[in-house]
Write a protein that holds these residues in place. Sequence first.
Motif, mmCIF file in Angstrom:
data_model
loop_
_atom_site.group_PDB
_atom_site.id
_atom_site.type_symbol
_atom_site.label_atom_id
_atom_site.label_comp_id
_atom_site.label_asym_id
_atom_site.label_seq_id
_atom_site.Cartn_x
_atom_site.Cartn_y
_atom_site.Cartn_z
ATOM 1 N N TRP A 27 22.875 40.130 87.868
ATOM 2 C CA TRP A 27 22.890 38.688 87.643
ATOM 3 C C TRP A 27 22.378 38.385 86.247
ATOM 4 O O TRP A 27 21.958 39.276 85.508
ATOM 5 C CB TRP A 27 22.068 37.967 88.707
ATOM 6 C CG TRP A 27 20.668 38.511 88.916
ATOM 7 C CD1 TRP A 27 19.737 38.802 87.945
ATOM 8 C CD2 TRP A 27 20.050 38.829 90.164
ATOM 9 N NE1 TRP A 27 18.581 39.258 88.519
ATOM 10 C CE2 TRP A 27 18.737 39.284 89.880
ATOM 11 C CE3 TRP A 27 20.445 38.752 91.496
ATOM 12 C CZ2 TRP A 27 17.832 39.670 90.871
ATOM 13 C CZ3 TRP A 27 19.553 39.134 92.479
ATOM 14 C CH2 TRP A 27 18.269 39.586 92.175
ATOM 15 N N SER A 28 22.386 37.121 85.864
ATOM 16 C CA SER A 28 21.811 36.713 84.585
ATOM 17 C C SER A 28 20.296 36.651 84.704
ATOM 18 O O SER A 28 19.749 36.619 85.808
ATOM 19 C CB SER A 28 22.367 35.350 84.169
ATOM 20 O OG SER A 28 22.060 34.378 85.169
ATOM 21 N N SER A 29 19.605 36.633 83.590
ATOM 22 C CA SER A 29 18.142 36.632 83.613
ATOM 23 C C SER A 29 17.606 35.354 84.254
ATOM 24 O O SER A 29 18.113 34.260 84.016
ATOM 25 C CB SER A 29 17.593 36.753 82.190
ATOM 26 O OG SER A 29 17.881 38.025 81.655
ATOM 27 N N ALA A 147 18.766 40.750 83.501
ATOM 28 C CA ALA A 147 20.224 40.897 83.621
ATOM 29 C C ALA A 147 20.634 42.360 83.790
ATOM 30 O O ALA A 147 21.400 42.909 82.992
ATOM 31 C CB ALA A 147 20.899 40.286 82.403
#
Length: 215
Positions: A27-29, A147
């Motif tokens: 996933w994104s941070s 991420a």
Amino acid sequence: SAADTGYDVANSCRFNDGDSAYINRSWSSGNQKTWTFSVWVKRSTLGTEQHLFGQREDDNNRTNIFFTSGDLLNIRSNSSGAGLHVNVITTQVFRDPSAWYNIVVAVDTEDGTAANRVKTYVNGTQVTSFGTATYPAEDATLVINNAVAHELGSYDTSAGFFDGYMAEVVWIDGTQYAASNFGEFNEDSPTIWQPISVTGLTFGTNGFYLDFEAS
């Protein structure tokens, strides 16, 4: 089932370490200072290192929640930039394969009290006895919720496979919740900890709830 609330847990997920079974997602941070992980877990194999949740970029940049080979619970986070941020190991052992344990790890590195930055709960009660207790510096950024791939039931998708069952798995991005947000004591049998609905919680950017209704 929970007689007090009428809340039923209908499903769990079986992890067979012989199959090298795990779940992972990238996933994104998100928030790397404040988060909560909750799981109901039933062990099938003892005496081996088994991972519940975490991530690994490399040996120097990782965060993991796992059972040690001595059946202790270890919350560990280290980074190449700051060394070992967290190393919290219980004195309590987890050796009852017939029992469901609710384990909650709640982190807020912005808290002014070191021991409050990593809170561990087992079956509704906060753990206060640790063989090792290294807490992060105030306002530290941990190497989790970034991420990269995060794993449920393994270490780096290649080792430390969990053997047993998980249910009601929750990851909270951005809030340090207490165990009372995931369960309650039975009013007729006050030593029995039972699950409650978590659908009203704030999950944040990367938060998730796994009820395992899909096979």
